[in-house]
Write a protein that holds these residues in place. Sequence first.
Motif, PDB file in Angstrom:
ATOM      1  N   LEU A   1       8.165  -6.904  16.721  1.00 34.03           N
ATOM      2  CA  LEU A   1       7.365  -5.675  16.801  1.00 34.03           C
ATOM      3  C   LEU A   1       7.864  -4.649  15.781  1.00 34.03           C
ATOM      4  CD1 LEU A   1       7.123  -5.367  20.682  1.00 34.03           C
ATOM      5  CD2 LEU A   1       5.167  -5.621  19.123  1.00 34.03           C
ATOM      6  N   GLY A   2       9.174  -4.554  15.641  1.00 36.20           N
ATOM      7  CA  GLY A   2       9.748  -3.631  14.667  1.00 36.20           C
ATOM      8  C   GLY A   2       9.329  -3.956  13.245  1.00 36.20           C
ATOM      9  N   ARG A   3       9.295  -5.231  12.916  1.00 35.52           N
ATOM     10  CA  ARG A   3       8.856  -5.645  11.566  1.00 35.52           C
ATOM     11  C   ARG A   3       7.388  -5.284  11.341  1.00 35.52           C
ATOM     12  NH1 ARG A   3      11.961 -11.166  12.024  1.00 35.52           N
ATOM     13  NH2 ARG A   3      13.991 -10.489  11.266  1.00 35.52           N
ATOM     14  N   SER A   4       6.577  -5.532  12.343  1.00 39.67           N
ATOM     15  CA  SER A   4       5.156  -5.168  12.230  1.00 39.67           C
ATOM     16  C   SER A   4       5.007  -3.660  12.102  1.00 39.67           C
ATOM     17  CB  SER A   4       4.381  -5.660  13.451  1.00 39.67           C
ATOM     18  OG  SER A   4       4.398  -7.055  13.513  1.00 39.67           O
ATOM     19  N   PHE A   5       5.766  -2.931  12.895  1.00 35.34           N
ATOM     20  CA  PHE A   5       5.735  -1.468  12.848  1.00 35.34           C
ATOM     21  C   PHE A   5       6.126  -0.968  11.456  1.00 35.34           C
ATOM     22  CE2 PHE A   5       8.271   2.436  13.151  1.00 35.34           C
ATOM     23  CZ  PHE A   5       7.288   3.323  13.555  1.00 35.34           C
ATOM     24  N   GLU A   6       7.198  -1.506  10.897  1.00 36.39           N
ATOM     25  CA  GLU A   6       7.655  -1.071   9.577  1.00 36.39           C
ATOM     26  C   GLU A   6       6.613  -1.390   8.498  1.00 36.39           C
ATOM     27  OE1 GLU A   6      10.194   0.829   8.868  1.00 36.39           O
ATOM     28  OE2 GLU A   6      10.990   0.809  10.894  1.00 36.39           O
ATOM     29  N   ALA A   7       6.025  -2.568   8.558  1.00 41.63           N
ATOM     30  CA  ALA A   7       5.023  -2.953   7.555  1.00 41.63           C
ATOM     31  C   ALA A   7       3.798  -2.044   7.632  1.00 41.63           C
ATOM     32  CB  ALA A   7       4.621  -4.416   7.742  1.00 41.63           C
ATOM     33  N   LEU A   8       3.315  -1.808   8.840  1.00 40.89           N
ATOM     34  CA  LEU A   8       2.140  -0.950   8.995  1.00 40.89           C
ATOM     35  C   LEU A   8       2.465   0.507   8.657  1.00 40.89           C
ATOM     36  CD1 LEU A   8       0.593  -2.473  12.220  1.00 40.89           C
ATOM     37  CD2 LEU A   8      -0.444  -2.458   9.948  1.00 40.89           C
ATOM     38  N   SER A   9       3.658   0.962   8.994  1.00 43.36           N
ATOM     39  CA  SER A   9       4.063   2.333   8.654  1.00 43.36           C
ATOM     40  C   SER A   9       4.138   2.517   7.146  1.00 43.36           C
ATOM     41  CB  SER A   9       5.420   2.672   9.279  1.00 43.36           C
ATOM     42  OG  SER A   9       5.323   2.713  10.676  1.00 43.36           O
ATOM     43  N   ALA A  10       4.657   1.512   6.442  1.00 38.37           N
ATOM     44  CA  ALA A  10       4.726   1.580   4.981  1.00 38.37           C
ATOM     45  C   ALA A  10       3.329   1.611   4.379  1.00 38.37           C
ATOM     46  CB  ALA A  10       5.519   0.390   4.438  1.00 38.37           C
ATOM     47  N   GLU A  11       2.439   0.786   4.923  1.00 42.27           N
ATOM     48  CA  GLU A  11       1.055   0.788   4.438  1.00 42.27           C
ATOM     49  C   GLU A  11       0.397   2.140   4.704  1.00 42.27           C
ATOM     50  OE1 GLU A  11      -3.234  -1.534   4.877  1.00 42.27           O
ATOM     51  OE2 GLU A  11      -1.511  -2.276   6.026  1.00 42.27           O
ATOM     52  N   LEU A  12       0.626   2.688   5.874  1.00 43.80           N
ATOM     53  CA  LEU A  12       0.058   3.993   6.222  1.00 43.80           C
ATOM     54  C   LEU A  12       0.567   5.078   5.276  1.00 43.80           C
ATOM     55  CD1 LEU A  12      -1.657   5.717   8.135  1.00 43.80           C
ATOM     56  CD2 LEU A  12       0.379   5.942   9.592  1.00 43.80           C
ATOM     57  N   ALA A  13       1.862   5.088   5.012  1.00 46.21           N
ATOM     58  CA  ALA A  13       2.435   6.086   4.099  1.00 46.21           C
ATOM     59  C   ALA A  13       1.822   5.964   2.712  1.00 46.21           C
ATOM     60  CB  ALA A  13       3.952   5.934   4.035  1.00 46.21           C
ATOM     61  N   SER A  14       1.638   4.740   2.256  1.00 50.42           N
ATOM     62  CA  SER A  14       1.030   4.513   0.941  1.00 50.42           C
ATOM     63  C   SER A  14      -0.417   5.004   0.918  1.00 50.42           C
ATOM     64  CB  SER A  14       1.080   3.023   0.603  1.00 50.42           C
ATOM     65  OG  SER A  14       0.411   2.762  -0.595  1.00 50.42           O
ATOM     66  N   LEU A  15      -1.178   4.681   1.958  1.00 43.70           N
ATOM     67  CA  LEU A  15      -2.574   5.124   2.037  1.00 43.70           C
ATOM     68  C   LEU A  15      -2.667   6.646   2.104  1.00 43.70           C
ATOM     69  CD1 LEU A  15      -3.930   2.482   4.554  1.00 43.70           C
ATOM     70  CD2 LEU A  15      -4.644   2.737   2.168  1.00 43.70           C
ATOM     71  N   GLN A  16      -1.782   7.268   2.861  1.00 45.65           N
ATOM     72  CA  GLN A  16      -1.805   8.726   2.973  1.00 45.65           C
ATOM     73  C   GLN A  16      -1.443   9.381   1.645  1.00 45.65           C
ATOM     74  OE1 GLN A  16       0.793   9.022   6.380  1.00 45.65           O
ATOM     75  NE2 GLN A  16      -0.929   9.447   7.741  1.00 45.65           N
ATOM     76  N   GLN A  17      -0.499   8.768   0.947  1.00 47.78           N
ATOM     77  CA  GLN A  17      -0.119   9.303  -0.362  1.00 47.78           C
ATOM     78  C   GLN A  17      -1.287   9.189  -1.342  1.00 47.78           C
ATOM     79  OE1 GLN A  17       3.198   7.333  -2.256  1.00 47.78           O
ATOM     80  NE2 GLN A  17       3.801   9.216  -3.278  1.00 47.78           N
ATOM     81  N   GLN A  18      -1.981   8.070  -1.328  1.00 51.42           N
ATOM     82  CA  GLN A  18      -3.157   7.893  -2.187  1.00 51.42           C
ATOM     83  C   GLN A  18      -4.221   8.919  -1.839  1.00 51.42           C
ATOM     84  OE1 GLN A  18      -4.534   3.877  -1.724  1.00 51.42           O
ATOM     85  NE2 GLN A  18      -2.621   2.989  -2.439  1.00 51.42           N
ATOM     86  N   ASP A  19      -4.408   9.161  -0.545  1.00 54.95           N
ATOM     87  CA  ASP A  19      -5.403  10.113  -0.084  1.00 54.95           C
ATOM     88  C   ASP A  19      -5.053  11.526  -0.544  1.00 54.95           C
ATOM     89  OD1 ASP A  19      -7.820  10.581   1.441  1.00 54.95           O
ATOM     90  OD2 ASP A  19      -6.546  11.581   2.925  1.00 54.95           O
ATOM     91  N   GLU A  20      -3.768  11.881  -0.530  1.00 52.95           N
ATOM     92  CA  GLU A  20      -3.342  13.216  -0.967  1.00 52.95           C
ATOM     93  C   GLU A  20      -3.555  13.419  -2.458  1.00 52.95           C
ATOM     94  OE1 GLU A  20       0.721  13.656   0.193  1.00 52.95           O
ATOM     95  OE2 GLU A  20       0.233  13.672   2.332  1.00 52.95           O
ATOM     96  N   HIS A  21      -3.426  12.323  -3.242  1.00 55.45           N
ATOM     97  CA  HIS A  21      -3.555  12.432  -4.687  1.00 55.45           C
ATOM     98  C   HIS A  21      -4.986  12.280  -5.184  1.00 55.45           C
ATOM     99  CE1 HIS A  21       0.671  12.836  -5.181  1.00 55.45           C
ATOM    100  NE2 HIS A  21       0.937  11.637  -4.678  1.00 55.45           N
ATOM    101  N   ALA A  22      -5.926  12.106  -4.268  1.00 52.45           N
ATOM    102  CA  ALA A  22      -7.335  11.974  -4.672  1.00 52.45           C
ATOM    103  C   ALA A  22      -7.804  13.286  -5.287  1.00 52.45           C
ATOM    104  CB  ALA A  22      -8.195  11.616  -3.466  1.00 52.45           C
ATOM    105  N   ALA A  23      -8.684  13.184  -6.231  1.00 45.76           N
ATOM    106  CA  ALA A  23      -9.191  14.384  -6.911  1.00 45.76           C
ATOM    107  C   ALA A  23      -9.976  15.247  -5.932  1.00 45.76           C
ATOM    108  CB  ALA A  23     -10.098  13.969  -8.066  1.00 45.76           C
ATOM    109  N   PRO A  24      -9.824  16.562  -6.036  1.00 47.59           N
ATOM    110  CA  PRO A  24     -10.591  17.440  -5.149  1.00 47.59           C
ATOM    111  C   PRO A  24     -12.086  17.354  -5.458  1.00 47.59           C
ATOM    112  CG  PRO A  24      -9.359  18.705  -6.792  1.00 47.59           C
ATOM    113  CD  PRO A  24      -8.963  17.269  -6.960  1.00 47.59           C
ATOM    114  N   CYS A  25     -12.883  17.544  -4.453  1.00 44.22           N
ATOM    115  CA  CYS A  25     -14.340  17.434  -4.592  1.00 44.22           C
ATOM    116  C   CYS A  25     -14.937  18.742  -5.079  1.00 44.22           C
ATOM    117  CB  CYS A  25     -14.956  17.055  -3.255  1.00 44.22           C
ATOM    118  SG  CYS A  25     -14.375  15.468  -2.686  1.00 44.22           S
ATOM    119  N   CYS A  26     -16.032  18.622  -5.774  1.00 45.43           N
ATOM    120  CA  CYS A  26     -16.678  19.803  -6.344  1.00 45.43           C
ATOM    121  C   CYS A  26     -17.843  20.308  -5.500  1.00 45.43           C
ATOM    122  CB  CYS A  26     -17.187  19.494  -7.750  1.00 45.43           C
ATOM    123  SG  CYS A  26     -15.882  18.973  -8.860  1.00 45.43           S
TER     124      CYS A  26
END
Length: 148
Positions: free
Chosen positions: A36-61
């Motif tokens: 469970l810990g391994r699954s948690f770590e993998a999904l948490s890493a994916e979530l952090a990456s997705l959130q970082q990508q979302d933060e760096h998205a260009a602002p909408c006009c």
Amino acid sequence: MSLDETLQILATVGPGGPTLDRQTIESNPDAVLVALGRSFEALSAELASLQQQDEHAAPCCDAQAHLSAVIAPGVERIEAVLSSLAPIERAIMAIPATTVVGLGVKARHAAHVLSNYWMDAPESLDWDARTVRHLIESACSVAGVKLN
């Protein structure tokens, strides 16, 4: 939470997720918790990456572009990861640790849940938060688990 329910949760992680057989579970008391810990770590890493990508998205006009960005595939994937994380986190909390390794899984999860405790220096935290932070850090250290 029964073993069958926990194994079902692990099976939903998908291909590449940890797989366990009864012999492994019987020979290692915290095998399920570690998986469970391994699954948690993998999904948490994916979530952090997705959130970082979302933060760096260009602002909408304009409003239409903003609406499209809100329902972007990235947001849908973030929601899917969060949905996958929820039962894993509940299982980590429900299963008692019987070894130092299992304790490390629980401590790492606690560090994730209470991540705000690491935003400031320990001296700036109130006594309760500082106590919990030091306990989590000690448990992670003894278990050989990194907090980052």
